[in-house]
Design an enzyme around this catalytic site. Structure first.
Site, mmCIF file in Angstrom:
data_model
loop_
_atom_site.group_PDB
_atom_site.id
_atom_site.type_symbol
_atom_site.label_atom_id
_atom_site.label_comp_id
_atom_site.label_asym_id
_atom_site.label_seq_id
_atom_site.Cartn_x
_atom_site.Cartn_y
_atom_site.Cartn_z
ATOM 1 N N HIS A 177 41.906 -56.634 -10.812
ATOM 2 C CA HIS A 177 42.846 -57.738 -10.617
ATOM 3 C C HIS A 177 42.247 -59.082 -11.034
ATOM 4 O O HIS A 177 42.974 -60.069 -11.190
ATOM 5 C CB HIS A 177 43.281 -57.808 -9.147
ATOM 6 C CG HIS A 177 42.159 -58.032 -8.180
ATOM 7 N ND1 HIS A 177 41.382 -56.992 -7.700
ATOM 8 C CD2 HIS A 177 41.666 -59.162 -7.605
ATOM 9 C CE1 HIS A 177 40.468 -57.482 -6.871
ATOM 10 N NE2 HIS A 177 40.623 -58.789 -6.800
ATOM 11 N N GLU B 288 40.970 -64.252 -2.392
ATOM 12 C CA GLU B 288 39.536 -64.303 -2.655
ATOM 13 C C GLU B 288 39.037 -65.741 -2.830
ATOM 14 O O GLU B 288 37.956 -66.099 -2.357
ATOM 15 C CB GLU B 288 39.214 -63.453 -3.886
ATOM 16 C CG GLU B 288 39.399 -61.962 -3.640
ATOM 17 C CD GLU B 288 39.091 -61.099 -4.841
ATOM 18 O OE1 GLU B 288 39.032 -59.868 -4.686
ATOM 19 O OE2 GLU B 288 38.892 -61.646 -5.947
ATOM 20 N N ASN C 197 41.759 -48.137 -14.261
ATOM 21 C CA ASN C 197 40.900 -48.144 -13.077
ATOM 22 C C ASN C 197 41.592 -47.457 -11.903
ATOM 23 O O ASN C 197 42.753 -47.731 -11.602
ATOM 24 C CB ASN C 197 40.562 -49.591 -12.715
ATOM 25 C CG ASN C 197 39.867 -49.707 -11.378
ATOM 26 O OD1 ASN C 197 39.022 -48.892 -11.025
ATOM 27 N ND2 ASN C 197 40.236 -50.726 -10.616
#
Length: 340
Positions: free
Chosen positions: A306, A332, A297
């Site tokens: 990730h 996140e 990627n």
């Protein structure tokens, strides 16, 4: 800390001096620079990639007395020709053992000779990208007397700067600072093509593949696409916005593109195993192929590779470094909790 020359901060940070283009230890005996000319780095490698060269007085990469004659010779050789792409054959020509040199550089600098040379070479190209200089200004500041000299050096990584008559396609690049380190963004007129941490393993080859695939050269310029991804990245790292709307273009094989599209379906704050990724592709035995495509990627964070981890919960691999992968996942999760 810098003014006091406090030895307690040796190895904690390095300072790059914009007016001279060098980076130093906190205890460098040279006259201290003005605050506005200083840029600070946690690692020496970051300073090299930001185009600063090591100070000859304080030798920020090692204690002066501890450098072997072989290492000193090779460091001097790199500084004489920082844009050169060194190989093990070049070491053989100098009668140096590649394995011995690798060990000595790793011990002294925390990086191999090839990594050191690459960081200096990439830094030369990144200097102009990170400052957004016009090509002619970059040429003059690099110390080249002729446009040909500058073009040859810049072209080693970013491609030959085209003239009006060549008709070569142009891609645009910019340096974006984030709390996890600098990132390189490359776009065309319509979409973002590459977004990577500048110290990513294999970045130079990624850039070369991109240029060859599109038959393009790369120049420093902050276009609307790049400004958009820069703004969205800042919002992401603040936790204000965890999704991206910048137009992207996926350049890969049909299988790679399927993998990358699947990555974009992984919800923020969650993870998926490599095995689970293969299952979603309806190829449950293609775990390794899915993992390779995941690692290929070229749009870090935006295409969230990730978020793919091992079945046992281990982080697995990440070209940007496992500490970054761990930070992104935790960031996140925390940002998502705050918003619910």
């Amino acid at each position: 800390m810098l003014i006091e020359k406090n030895r307690a901060y040796e190895g904690v940070f390095y300072v790059g001096v914009k007016s001279t283009g060098i980076f130093c230890r906190p205890t460098c005996p040279a006259k201290k620079p003005k605050k506005e000319n200083c840029e600070f780095f946690a690692q020496a490698k970051e300073a090299l990639l930001a185009s600063f060269r090591p100070c000859k007085r304080c030798r920020p990469l090692s204690a002066p007395s501890s450098l072997s004659p072989e290492v000193k010779t090779l460091v001097d050789a790199i500084e004489k020709n920082p844009e050169k792409k060194w190989t093990d054959k070049d070491l053989d020509a100098l009668s140096f053992s590649a394995n011995t040199t690798r060990r000595q550089f790793k011990k002294q600098f925390g990086m191999t000779f090839i990594e050191y040379a690459r960081s200096r070479r990439m830094g030369m190209a990144f200097k102009h990208i990170r400052s957004g200089e016009a090509i002619i200004d970059a040429q003059l500041e690099s110390g080249y007397d002729s446009s040909n000299g500058f073009r040859d050096a810049f072209a080693k990584i970013m491609g030959a700067v085209p003239t009006k008559s060549t008709g070569v396609k142009l891609l645009y690049s910019a340096w974006i600072d984030t709390r996890l380190g600098a990132m390189l963004a490359i776009a065309d007129d319509e979409a973002l093509l590459l977004l990577e941490f500048v110290d990513r393993r294999g970045l130079e080859k990624e850039i070369e593949r991109l240029r060859n695939k599109l038959q393009a050269a790369i120049v420093p310029e902050r276009t609307a696409i790049i400004l958009q991804i820069e703004e969205e990245l800042h919002a992401y790292f603040r936790g204000d916005k965890l999704s991206f709307s910048t137009p992207i273009r996926l350049l890969g094989t049909p299988f790679q593109q399927r993998v990358w599209r699947e990555l974009q379906q992984i919800p923020v704050g969650t993870t998926l195993s490599y095995k689970g990724l293969a299952a979603k592709l309806e190829h449950p035995t293609a775990i390794r192929a899915a993992a390779r495509a995941n690692g290929a990627n070229q749009l870090a964070i935006v295409v969230p590779c990730h978020r793919v981890i091992q079945t046992d919960g281990g982080l697995g691999g990440y070209a940007g470094g496992l500490p970054r992968k761990d930070w992104l996942l935790q960031h996140e999760k925390e940002a998502k909790l705050k918003r619910t």
